[in-house]
Structure formats: structure tokens, C-alpha cells
Motif scaffolding. Structure first.
Motif, mmCIF file in Angstrom:
data_model
loop_
_atom_site.group_PDB
_atom_site.id
_atom_site.type_symbol
_atom_site.label_atom_id
_atom_site.label_comp_id
_atom_site.label_asym_id
_atom_site.label_seq_id
_atom_site.Cartn_x
_atom_site.Cartn_y
_atom_site.Cartn_z
ATOM 1 N N LEU A 81 0.804 -1.220 0.000
ATOM 2 C CA LEU A 81 0.000 0.000 0.000
ATOM 3 C C LEU A 81 0.840 1.274 0.000
ATOM 4 C CD1 LEU A 81 -2.749 -0.989 2.608
ATOM 5 C CD2 LEU A 81 -2.907 -1.055 0.119
ATOM 6 N N TRP A 82 2.156 1.157 0.093
ATOM 7 C CA TRP A 82 2.975 2.361 0.225
ATOM 8 C C TRP A 82 3.601 2.820 -1.089
ATOM 9 C CZ3 TRP A 82 8.116 2.192 -1.168
ATOM 10 C CH2 TRP A 82 8.697 0.928 -1.268
ATOM 11 N N ILE A 83 3.680 1.949 -2.086
ATOM 12 C CA ILE A 83 4.405 2.306 -3.311
ATOM 13 C C ILE A 83 3.649 3.366 -4.113
ATOM 14 C CG2 ILE A 83 5.266 1.425 -5.515
ATOM 15 C CD1 ILE A 83 5.874 -1.197 -4.133
ATOM 16 N N THR A 84 2.357 3.152 -4.368
ATOM 17 C CA THR A 84 1.583 4.140 -5.122
ATOM 18 C C THR A 84 1.496 5.477 -4.381
ATOM 19 O OG1 THR A 84 0.278 2.354 -6.108
ATOM 20 C CG2 THR A 84 -0.621 4.584 -6.265
ATOM 21 N N TRP A 125 -7.473 -8.000 -1.038
ATOM 22 C CA TRP A 125 -7.860 -6.653 -0.631
ATOM 23 C C TRP A 125 -6.703 -5.667 -0.757
ATOM 24 C CZ3 TRP A 125 -6.173 -3.667 3.620
ATOM 25 C CH2 TRP A 125 -6.895 -2.505 3.828
ATOM 26 N N TYR A 126 -5.482 -6.117 -0.489
ATOM 27 C CA TYR A 126 -4.329 -5.232 -0.590
ATOM 28 C C TYR A 126 -4.190 -4.621 -1.977
ATOM 29 C CZ TYR A 126 -2.604 -7.214 3.825
ATOM 30 O OH TYR A 126 -2.462 -7.606 5.121
ATOM 31 N N ARG A 127 -4.749 -5.287 -2.983
ATOM 32 C CA ARG A 127 -4.536 -4.871 -4.368
ATOM 33 C C ARG A 127 -5.585 -3.884 -4.872
ATOM 34 N NH1 ARG A 127 -2.388 -10.266 -7.396
ATOM 35 N NH2 ARG A 127 -1.101 -11.054 -5.708
ATOM 36 N N ARG A 164 -7.232 -1.019 -6.291
ATOM 37 C CA ARG A 164 -6.640 0.153 -6.945
ATOM 38 C C ARG A 164 -7.232 1.452 -6.449
ATOM 39 N NH1 ARG A 164 -6.402 -1.972 -13.271
ATOM 40 N NH2 ARG A 164 -4.929 -3.693 -12.896
ATOM 41 N N LEU A 165 -8.526 1.449 -6.149
ATOM 42 C CA LEU A 165 -9.145 2.678 -5.655
ATOM 43 C C LEU A 165 -8.535 3.095 -4.325
ATOM 44 C CD1 LEU A 165 -11.254 4.901 -5.839
ATOM 45 C CD2 LEU A 165 -12.896 3.348 -4.776
ATOM 46 N N GLN A 166 -8.297 2.136 -3.449
ATOM 47 C CA GLN A 166 -7.681 2.458 -2.168
ATOM 48 C C GLN A 166 -6.304 3.086 -2.361
ATOM 49 O OE1 GLN A 166 -7.434 0.201 1.986
ATOM 50 N NE2 GLN A 166 -6.503 -0.955 0.339
ATOM 51 N N LYS A 167 -5.515 2.528 -3.272
ATOM 52 C CA LYS A 167 -4.195 3.088 -3.540
ATOM 53 C C LYS A 167 -4.300 4.467 -4.159
ATOM 54 C CE LYS A 167 -2.045 -1.456 -4.146
ATOM 55 N NZ LYS A 167 -1.325 -2.358 -5.044
ATOM 56 N N ALA A 168 -5.310 4.673 -5.021
ATOM 57 C CA ALA A 168 -5.492 5.989 -5.637
ATOM 58 C C ALA A 168 -5.857 7.034 -4.587
ATOM 59 C CB ALA A 168 -6.578 5.916 -6.711
ATOM 60 N N VAL A 169 -6.706 6.654 -3.624
ATOM 61 C CA VAL A 169 -7.078 7.580 -2.553
ATOM 62 C C VAL A 169 -5.854 7.960 -1.735
ATOM 63 C CG1 VAL A 169 -8.372 7.779 -0.399
ATOM 64 C CG2 VAL A 169 -9.473 6.834 -2.426
#
Length: 430
Positions: free
Chosen positions: A21-24, A100-102, A104-109
């Protein structure tokens, strides 16, 4: 000296990037800094209009508020993540966390929040009494609006998609997509010369250099190496199997020369746990886990198990309509058989799907009736060559009902097929 990564290393790197979750957000942070510098350089006396100009005190206050708000929102999203972990490990399946870790919306937020934070913080240093980055302050306000909209969309998805039935739908569709993609790959790589010759003569083995679950393999790369050395590779493990260090990973039959064993092992990715990339049975495993957790005495929610069985039936119907020989032969570029893979048969998928749910839900009227409807539906929709395994499971279900319901009336009710568990069909005699 040129550095070369093996296919397995690249695969593991992709998995690491997808699951973190930290890379994006880090890229969002860096992008925010770059955009802030661009906004400062682009600021001119002609834009923005006079109504959008700010005093130094106003700009400082606005940007300081944005920085604080982004930090608070990041904490809020992290709190939601903790709730998801608690929900997944408590009432769903710990294996769902890998999916769940993957999101994309969560990473975009997270990336939008960190980018807006970095953008606003970078602008603060350029504010002077006679110089204000008006364009940057305006853009920072727009970034806050975008962040809030993404947060609302994320909250909407969070509240709707955390229900077990919603997760079952997502996981089931993922499993179906992976199965269809694998079936297409097998059909496209079918050899022109039929089956490879029976194993005989010279055989060498490639052993695993480390322990781990077989996560994926490069079928095209393995076929190409086998073709180059004029041999046939046989992989004795199905994807998802755990292989200990030193175990046979690949058998090499025949050949004019011996392939580099390190190169061969580099085409098979081993990891600490299964992934869904080439393993549709892993999706089925997650669905079954959700159902049997709902049937545990601590939860006692057979309706959730019945809803999950809806998606399991959809998955089994698709799988059962494809021939599953349990052994697949793939060809190289020359059209000759070069790679032999183990696969799961129809019985394997069916047993995985229903056996544990039948055992844990043996005393539940809902589960027994829904399982009966599932098996009846498979008999109606699948070709005859798949029926023996289904009938065997029906006999096991009948025996389970016989043991769990000594009362004749309830035993008769439990044997009645019901697509809703209870309420989908009338009981006999009504």
C-alpha cells in the motif's frame, strides 16, 4: 556486467508491488512535489484573475489547513484499513487479505492524499510577503475537492463491498476469469502431434532451490527451453502445491543437451502462499472459507453460507462445462509436445467446493437444502461425463442428512432441494 532477473523474480516483484500500500502513495508524494515546483514556475502576473489572488496570510492559512486535513484523512483511511483487517480475519477469510491489498481505488485515494499534502507543503516554502503562488493555492484547493470526492467513492465501496456476499461475488468472478484465461492458454498451446511419447530413456530432474508454494509458472518460457534442448518438461506439481527445498520441481525427459537448472527454476515462481494469478482453485478456497466461518458456532449465520453457495454454484457450472483431464500437454513453437502439466480434475473442484461446507453445515436445514439444489442444478447444466462425481456427492449429502436428522419429518425437509435454503420451494406435501 548486465544484470538479468529471472521470470520468477519479476513475478515476485510484481506481486510485491501489487500487494503493498505504500508504493503508489510514494509516487503520489513525489508527483505532488514536482507539480508544486511547476506551479511556482508557471505563476505569472496575468493569471489567475484578480478574484483568485491571495494575500500571504490567507495563502499560508489555506495551505496549512490543507496539510493538516490531508494528514487527518490519511489517518482516517488507515483506520478503515484496520477495520477491514479485523473483519476479514474474524468473519471472512485471512486469505482474502491478499486480494484486498490490491484494491486500486484504495491506492489511488492514498496517493491523492499524499500528493495533495506534498503539493501544499511544498508551496508553503515559497510564500513571502510580496510573493504568493496564487496558481498553486488555487490548484491545491482543487486537489482537496478531488480528494474528498475520491474519499466519498471509497467509503461507498467500503460500506457496500465489505459484506460477505459482495466479497463472494468479487472473488468468484476473479476465479472465473483466471480459469477462462488458463483454458484459453491450454487450447492455444495444444500440440499438433498429439500426446508426447511415454517417458523412457534418459531422465534428469531439477530440484527446488527453496521451499514455497507454486504460485505461477512461465509456460511459454518452459516450452521454449524444452524446444531448444529437444526434450519434454514435466511439472509434477499442480499450481498451489507447497514444495519443500530439494524436492523434484521439473522432470526432463530426453533431450540433446541438458538445460541450465537455474534457468529452469527461474521460470517457476515459489512464494510463501498461493496467489490467484494462475490458480482459480484459490478463489474457490476463499469462498469455502467464508462459508464455513459463517457456519461456526461463534457466528452461526447459515444464510451467509447459502449466499456464498450461490457463487460457488456459478463457479462450478463454468468449470464443469470444460473438460478437465487433470493433465495438460503444451506445445512449443515447433508444434511438438514440450511441456506436461498437472491440473485439477472436476472431482477436485467439486470436492473442494462442497465437502467442508457439507461437514460444517450438516445440522443446518438451510445448508443441506441449498447443497441439494446446487447438486441438482449441476446435473441439469453439465454434460453427462461430469455426472458421476456429482452423484457421489449427492450420496454423501444424503448420508450426512441421515446422521444429522433422526426425526423423519425434518430429515425429509432437509433432503428437499431449495435454491434459497429455506423458502425457495415448498416442502413435500404442501
Amino acid at each position: 556486467m548486465r544484470f538479468m532477473m529471472s521470470w520468477a523474480s519479476v513475478f515476485r516483484l510484481r506481486q510485491y508491488v501489487k500487494a503493498n500500500l505504500w508504493i503508489t502513495p510514494l509516487f503520489g508524494l513525489l508527483l505532488g512535489i514536482v507539480l508544486a515546483e511547476s506551479a511556482i514556475n508557471a505563476d505569472s502576473s496575468d493569471w489567475p484573475p484578480s478574484g483568485w489572488r491571495y494575500s500571504a496570510a490567507t495563502a499560508t492559512g489555506v495551505l496549512s489547513s490543507i496539510v493538516g486535513a490531508m494528514i487527518a484523512l490519511l489517518g482516517f483511511v488507515v483506520t478503515i484499513g484496520v477495520l477491514v483487517i479485523q473483519q476479514a480475519t474474524g468473519t471472512l477469510s485471512p486469505r482474502y487479505m491478499r486480494l484486498w491489498y490490491r484494491d486500486r481505488l484504495q491506492k489511488a485515494v492514498l496517493a491523492t492524499f499524499t500528493g495533495t499534502f506534498a503539493f501544499a507543503f511544498s508551496l508553503l516554502r515559497s510564500i513571502e510577503s510580496n510573493s504568493v503562488p496564487d496558481l498553486g493555492v488555487t490548484l491545491a484547493g482543487g486537489a482537496v475537492a478531488v480528494s474528498l470526492m475520491l474519499l466519498l467513492v471509497y467509503l461507498n465501496r467500503f460500506t457496500h463491498n465489505l459484506r460477505p456476499v459482495a466479497i463472494a461475488d468479487i472473488v468468484g468472478r476473479m476465479g472465473e476469469d483466471v480459469f477462462e484465461h488458463g483454458a484459453m492458454t491450454v487450447r492455444a498451446s495444444a500440440p499438433k502431434d498429439g500426446e508426447p511419447p511415454e517417458p523412457g530413456g534418459r531422465m534428469t530432474v531439477v530440484r527446488a532451490a527453496a521451499s514455497g508454494a507454486v504460485q505461477a509458472l512461465d509456460t511459454a518460457g518452459l516450452s521454449a527451453v524444452a524446444e531448444r534442448h529437444d526434450c519434454v518438461f514435466t511439472v509434477p506439481h499442480v499450481i498451489g502445491d507447497y514444495v519443500h527445498r530439494g524436492a523434484v520441481l521439473v522432470e526432463i525427459h530426453g533431450g540433446t543437451s541438458t538445460p541450465d537448472h537455474r534457468h529452469v527454476t527461474g521460470l517457476i515462481a515459489l512464494g510463501p502462499e498461493r496467489t490467484i494469478e494462475q490458480d482459480p482453485a484459490f478463489a474457490l478456497r476463499v469462498l469455502v472459507d467464508i462459508a464455513i466461518r459463517a457456519l461456526s458456532p461463534a457466528v452461526n449465520d447459515p444464510t451467509t453460507a447459502v449466499q456464498v453457495l450461490n457463487h460457488i454454484e456459478s463457479f462450478l457450472t463454468m468449470v464443469g462445462q470444460s473438460p478437465l483431464p487433470g493433465r495438460y500437454v503444451l506445445a512449443g513453437a515447433d508444434g511438438r509436445p514440450r511441456l506436461v502439466l498437472r491440473g485439477r480434475g472436476w472431482e477436485d473442484y467439486l470436492q473442494l467446493a462442497v465437502s467442508e461446507i457439507r461437514d460444517y453445515g450438516a445440522t443446518s436445514l438451510q445448508v443441506c437444502r441449498r447443497l441439494r439444489a446446487l447438486l441438482d442444478g449441476l446435473l441439469e447444466s453439465l454434460p453427462p461425463f461430469q455426472h458421476p462425481a456429482v452423484r457421489a456427492e449427492m450420496e454423501l449429502l444424503s448420508a450426512s442428512v441421515e446422521r444429522a436428522f433422526p426425526d423423519a419429518a425434518r430429515r425429509s425437509a432437509a433432503r428437499t432441494a431449495d435454491s434459497q435454503g429455506v423458502g425457495g420451494r415448498s416442502w413435500p406435501g404442501r
